[in-house]
Design a protein around this motif. Structure first.
Motif, short mmCIF file in Angstrom:
data_model
loop_
_atom_site.label_atom_id
_atom_site.label_comp_id
_atom_site.label_asym_id
_atom_site.label_seq_id
_atom_site.Cartn_x
_atom_site.Cartn_y
_atom_site.Cartn_z
N ARG A 26 9.56 5.76 33.97
CA ARG A 26 9.31 7.12 34.42
C ARG A 26 8.94 8.08 33.28
NH1 ARG A 26 12.23 4.33 37.68
NH2 ARG A 26 12.32 4.77 39.92
N GLU A 49 13.95 11.88 48.64
CA GLU A 49 13.30 11.15 47.56
C GLU A 49 12.29 10.16 48.12
OE1 GLU A 49 14.37 8.55 43.61
OE2 GLU A 49 15.94 9.21 44.95
N PHE A 105 9.94 13.20 32.17
CA PHE A 105 9.91 12.06 33.08
C PHE A 105 9.36 12.47 34.45
CE2 PHE A 105 13.10 11.67 29.92
CZ PHE A 105 13.10 10.35 29.52
N HIS A 115 11.86 15.83 35.43
CA HIS A 115 13.09 15.87 34.62
C HIS A 115 12.74 15.95 33.14
CE1 HIS A 115 17.47 15.39 34.43
NE2 HIS A 115 17.26 14.74 33.32
N THR A 153 11.57 10.95 39.35
CA THR A 153 13.02 10.75 39.39
C THR A 153 13.63 11.35 40.64
OG1 THR A 153 13.40 12.80 38.17
CG2 THR A 153 13.18 10.79 36.88
N TYR A 154 12.86 12.17 41.33
CA TYR A 154 13.37 12.76 42.57
C TYR A 154 12.32 12.77 43.66
CZ TYR A 154 15.42 15.97 45.90
OH TYR A 154 15.91 16.53 47.04
N PRO A 159 20.54 7.02 37.00
CA PRO A 159 20.08 5.68 37.32
C PRO A 159 21.07 4.97 38.22
CG PRO A 159 19.86 6.08 35.00
CD PRO A 159 20.65 7.22 35.57
N SER A 192 17.65 11.67 34.29
CA SER A 192 18.23 11.74 35.60
C SER A 192 17.40 12.54 36.56
CB SER A 192 19.63 12.34 35.57
OG SER A 192 19.87 13.07 34.47
N PRO A 193 17.63 12.31 37.90
CA PRO A 193 16.79 12.93 38.92
C PRO A 193 16.91 14.43 38.94
CG PRO A 193 18.00 11.08 39.79
CD PRO A 193 18.49 11.32 38.41
N TYR A 214 14.71 1.82 34.06
CA TYR A 214 14.53 2.91 35.02
C TYR A 214 13.84 4.09 34.37
CZ TYR A 214 15.64 6.66 38.30
OH TYR A 214 15.55 7.72 39.18
N TRP A 215 14.30 4.46 33.19
CA TRP A 215 13.74 5.63 32.52
C TRP A 215 12.44 5.31 31.80
CZ3 TRP A 215 15.95 8.84 35.20
CH2 TRP A 215 17.33 8.78 35.49
#
Length: 268
Positions: free
Chosen positions: A260, A43, A215, A227, A218-219, A35, A22-23, A256-257
């Motif tokens: 990243r 962002e 990751f 993250h 994410t932000y 996500p 997560s961000p 998504y992950w």
């Protein structure tokens, strides 16, 4: 096995899929996210700033760095994937050149690469990359620490998300990782994701239960490591997500992950 998974290192094939996360606030590890959420006004999208080359880079920029290092005798493959091995060799090159040792190819490191000859001043032995051993080769103490880390992480599922939180009253994402690792090991971690990535533990090709997975993007697209979470096996991690989810178990099989994910470290 498709080429996509080969280029994500052995790690993705070991998990059989992608990664989740997560961000986070750029560089701080304080901001929440998940996500599918709408990005904040701060962002950004895309890769990290183009004038810098980081671990995680894929393509021509990473291949350029690898080619120059390989020509100087540094021990790495020229495959266009700027992973932990390439980062290790970049750090050694920076140390040999008297540069800041951060594993990031910025203007000064690029200049040194362009101006260096074809021979490396270090020995072959000095260029050997060390990664942590697989699960089956860990000592009993290490295995117990990994088990304790996973158990502690699971016990905190459902804890509220709190910006800047570092206790079971509420965690932000890096605060959660810090708390679990420091409760179950002798390690004293950096407070931010970027700090842990740069200074704590050892890089591993394949995460084992109890390792920390990292990751990017994410932000904030301008900050490399944004993250982290604790890998618990079976393609899952536990992390501090959002104010809505708090600390949660997340499946890593989401694009998504996967897009990243940048690597994993063994801390215990």
């Amino acid at each position: 096995m498709g080429k996509h998974f080969v280029r994500r290192y052995v790690l993705t094939t070991a998990l059989g899929g992608a990664f989740i996360l997560s961000p986070v606030m750029a560089g701080s590890g304080f901001a929440p996210g998940a996500p599918g959420e709408e990005p904040s006004k701060k962002e950004k999208t895309g890769a990290p700033s183009s004038h810098l080359i980081f671990s995680g880079e894929r393509g021509g920029a990473g291949e350029m760095v690898q080619t120059k290092l390989s020509n100087m005798g540094y021990d790495l493959a020229v495959d266009g994937i700027y992973g932990p091995i390439t980062e290790t060799q970049v750090r050694k090159f920076q140390d040999n050149q008297g540069l800041v040792v951060d594993g990031i190819v910025g203007p000064k490191t690029k200049e040194a690469l362009n101006n260096s000859g074809t021979k490396n001043s270090g020995t072959d032995e000095e260029q050997t990359t060390t990664v942590s051993a697989p699960d089956e080769e860990k000592t009993t103490t290490e295995n117990q620490a990994s088990t304790d880390i996973v158990s502690a992480a699971k016990s905190l599922v459902g804890t509220p998300y709190q910006f800047g939180g570092e206790t079971p009253a509420g965690f932000d994402s890096s605060g959660f990782v810090n708390y679990v690792i420091e409760q179950e090991t002798d390690a004293s971690l950096e407070r931010t994701h970027a700090g842990i990535w740069a200074n704590d533990g050892a890089f591993v090709d394949n995460p084992s239960p109890g390792d920390v997975v990292f990751f990017t993007n994410t932000y904030d697209a301008d900050t490399y490591v944004t993250h982290s979470g604790i890998y618990i096996g079976d393609g899952k991690m536990i992390h501090a997500g959002t104010e809505e989810t708090g600390v949660e178990v997340a499946s890593l099989n989401v694009d998504y992950w996967d897009n990243r994910y940048i690597g994993a470290k063994s801390i215990n």
